[in-house]
Scaffold this motif. Structure first.
Motif, PDB file in Angstrom:
ATOM      1  N   THR A  59       6.310   5.906  11.803  1.00 59.36           N
ATOM      2  CA  THR A  59       7.696   5.542  11.502  1.00 59.36           C
ATOM      3  C   THR A  59       7.825   4.999  10.085  1.00 59.36           C
ATOM      4  O   THR A  59       6.902   4.399   9.541  1.00 59.36           O
ATOM      5  CB  THR A  59       8.212   4.484  12.492  1.00 59.36           C
ATOM      6  N   THR A  60       8.982   5.235   9.516  1.00 56.68           N
ATOM      7  CA  THR A  60       9.311   4.712   8.196  1.00 56.68           C
ATOM      8  C   THR A  60      10.603   3.900   8.303  1.00 56.68           C
ATOM      9  O   THR A  60      11.377   4.097   9.251  1.00 56.68           O
ATOM     10  CB  THR A  60       9.514   5.863   7.185  1.00 56.68           C
ATOM     11  N   PRO A  61      10.857   3.025   7.322  1.00 57.69           N
ATOM     12  CA  PRO A  61      10.041   2.742   6.143  1.00 57.69           C
ATOM     13  C   PRO A  61       8.761   2.014   6.513  1.00 57.69           C
ATOM     14  O   PRO A  61       8.707   1.285   7.502  1.00 57.69           O
ATOM     15  CB  PRO A  61      10.957   1.875   5.287  1.00 57.69           C
ATOM     16  N   VAL A  62       7.730   2.223   5.694  1.00 59.58           N
ATOM     17  CA  VAL A  62       6.435   1.596   5.943  1.00 59.58           C
ATOM     18  C   VAL A  62       5.939   0.950   4.658  1.00 59.58           C
ATOM     19  O   VAL A  62       6.018   1.531   3.577  1.00 59.58           O
ATOM     20  CB  VAL A  62       5.408   2.606   6.487  1.00 59.58           C
ATOM     21  N   LEU A  63       5.451  -0.276   4.790  1.00 57.82           N
ATOM     22  CA  LEU A  63       4.822  -1.007   3.696  1.00 57.82           C
ATOM     23  C   LEU A  63       3.375  -1.247   4.094  1.00 57.82           C
ATOM     24  O   LEU A  63       3.096  -1.933   5.079  1.00 57.82           O
ATOM     25  CB  LEU A  63       5.537  -2.340   3.453  1.00 57.82           C
ATOM     26  N   GLY A  64       2.446  -0.666   3.335  1.00 58.73           N
ATOM     27  CA  GLY A  64       1.026  -0.848   3.604  1.00 58.73           C
ATOM     28  C   GLY A  64       0.402  -1.717   2.529  1.00 58.73           C
ATOM     29  O   GLY A  64       0.409  -1.347   1.351  1.00 58.73           O
ATOM     30  N   LEU A  65      -0.131  -2.867   2.923  1.00 55.55           N
ATOM     31  CA  LEU A  65      -0.757  -3.813   1.994  1.00 55.55           C
ATOM     32  C   LEU A  65      -2.191  -4.032   2.455  1.00 55.55           C
ATOM     33  O   LEU A  65      -2.440  -4.765   3.416  1.00 55.55           O
ATOM     34  CB  LEU A  65       0.019  -5.128   1.975  1.00 55.55           C
ATOM     35  N   PHE A  66      -3.139  -3.407   1.767  1.00 53.27           N
ATOM     36  CA  PHE A  66      -4.509  -3.338   2.263  1.00 53.27           C
ATOM     37  C   PHE A  66      -5.486  -4.250   1.532  1.00 53.27           C
ATOM     38  O   PHE A  66      -6.695  -4.165   1.752  1.00 53.27           O
ATOM     39  CB  PHE A  66      -4.993  -1.883   2.189  1.00 53.27           C
TER      40      PHE A  66
END
Length: 454
Positions: free
Chosen positions: A221-228
């Protein structure tokens, strides 16, 4: 319906020709209609990637003395070169000014994020795309609020305003709508702070927030924020390369959105740490970052083959370090020695500070894989770390001793720890790619991309 049995042979031929002409006209009209559909745009930026970095990668992937070079995904894409200077009298740009030029088509001063020299906000390509109903995304191997991704979404007088940039990215344009559909990279600490923790708020508002790489394949699903990572991701030489997998996820999610609403997308993919390795004068680190970027390009080219109405543009914001392949007057560059180095200088110098001096040689030997002389080992062991130095500044003294040794053994040259003003490559493939042919300014790239978004 026209019956053929009452027609003479001549009239039969005429009638068939008429019918075929009509079919051809319909096909031409359909083709013209398809050609008027704006293409998806995938804009790849190798931060710090001058021509010399592509050469280093190509040689490093090739077998010395074999008489042939290993193929790379860059080989068939080169269309021209671009100047990179900022809006001042220095000729040497930083990443913020150059990213602003690439994103908005407007020159600005070093440090500017999405504004001109008078600090007036300039529409960037992601804002233009959003205004036309497009989907948008960006990927970075450093923090997502760093200079390059920030210039494609926000407007700030200084690139150093990391928290304010994070706030801009996290603030909805309207309920449930943000500046992006996909944003992947590092920078967790800027979105989860003592004064403001955006992450639970974003999730409550409908955004998918992920912090582990294994969540990429299951995210739908979007919106997606990926902070790795808290800030930048680990360098590719020190960890698994990540850019290709993030690119695959972004393309999968944006394509799913496109199939739902039949709207194009614009995606910026940054190979960020080519630049960081160049700043550190770390040739092994740089080659591995180039490999990471090339693997992401492979993903993008495979996507474009399946989705021909996709434009791919690849360039650099500047070159870094004044890299030369050949040093000290010797006509050689020892790529196999470069590829024998197994860790970045960032990691090696940090870990050396945690070890007693009498263990430095034992630690470095298997990581450098170079035949150092006793004098060279003594030079490293005798490094003085300033007592007043803090954080990463403590590593600089050790790095300044190791870099010349690596350079001497591999015949790698560096002229600076900063950026340079040399021209950078411009590559493209897909509909509209001819606009990027020849010698141009970085603002011309931005203007051409903005023109395609309609």
């Amino acid at each position: 319906m026209l019956s053929l049995k009452f027609l003479t042979p001549f009239r039969i031929i005429f009638a068939i020709s008429f019918i075929l002409a009509g079919c051809t006209q319909s096909a031409d009209q359909a083709g013209q209609q398809q050609n008027t559909t704006p293409p998806n745009i995938i804009f790849m930026i190798g931060d710090g990637m001058g021509f010399e970095y592509i050469s280093a990668y190509r040689y490093a992937m090739s077998e010395p003395g074999a008489g042939t070079l290993a193929p790379t995904p860059f080989d068939d894409l080169l269309l021209g070169a671009a100047t990179t200077y900022p809006d001042d009298d220095t000729w040497v740009t930083d990443s913020a000014a150059s990213a602003t030029a690439l994103a908005t088509g407007v020159k600005s001063y070093n440090g500017a994020i999405g504004i001109d020299a008078n600090k007036h906000p300039q529409q960037n390509m992601m804002e233009r795309a959003r205004s036309q109903g497009w989907y948008t995304g960006a990927i970075s191997t450093v923090h997502v609020n760093h200079a390059t991704p920030a210039s494609f979404f926000t407007h700030h007088p200084s690139r150093k305003m990391y928290e304010a940039i994070a706030d801009s990215l996290a603030t909805p344009l309207q309920p449930g709508v943000w500046r992006f559909d996909v944003l992947l990279g590092g920078g967790y600490r800027y979105f989860s702070r003592d004064d403001k923790n955006w992450l639970p708020e974003l999730q409550q508002q409908g955004m998918t927030v992920i912090t582990e790489f294994d969540q990429l394949t299951t995210t739908t699903t979007t919106p997606v924020l990926g902070l790795f990572a808290a800030e930048a991701l680990p360098a590719a030489i020190d960890d698994q390369p990540r850019l290709a997998s993030m690119t695959q996820t972004a393309l999968r999610l944006l394509t799913a959105k496109q199939q739902q609403q039949q709207q194009p997308f614009a995606l910026m993919v940054e190979g960020s740490q080519i630049d960081w390795c160049g700043h550190a004068n770390d040739i092994a680190c740089a080659v591995h970052e180039m490999k990471d970027f090339a693997q992401a390009l492979d993903v993008v080219l495979a996507y474009q083959k399946e989705h021909p109405n996709t434009l791919i543009v690849i360039t650099a914001d500047h070159s870094t370090g004044g890299l030369t392949l050949g040093q000290g007057g010797e006509y050689a560059w020892y790529s196999q020695k470069v590829m024998g180095i197994t860790a970045s200088l960032e990691v090696m110098t940090r870990e050396l500070l945690e070890l007693p001096r009498n263990q430095w040689r034992e630690y470095l030997q298997p990581r450098l894989n170079l035949e150092l002389t006793e004098e060279e080992w003594h030079r490293i062991a005798a490094v003085e770390v300033p007592a007043e130095a803090k954080g990463r500044d403590r590593q600089k003294a050790i790095r300044s001793a190791i870099v010349p040794i690596i350079s001497s053994h591999t015949r790698t040259g560096w002229t600076t720890s900063g950026h340079t003003a040399v021209d950078v490559p411009v590559m493209a493939i897909g509909p509209g790619s001819e606009a990027f042919r020849g010698y141009q300014d970085n603002t011309d790239i931005g203007k051409a991309l903005l023109k395609l978004i309609r």
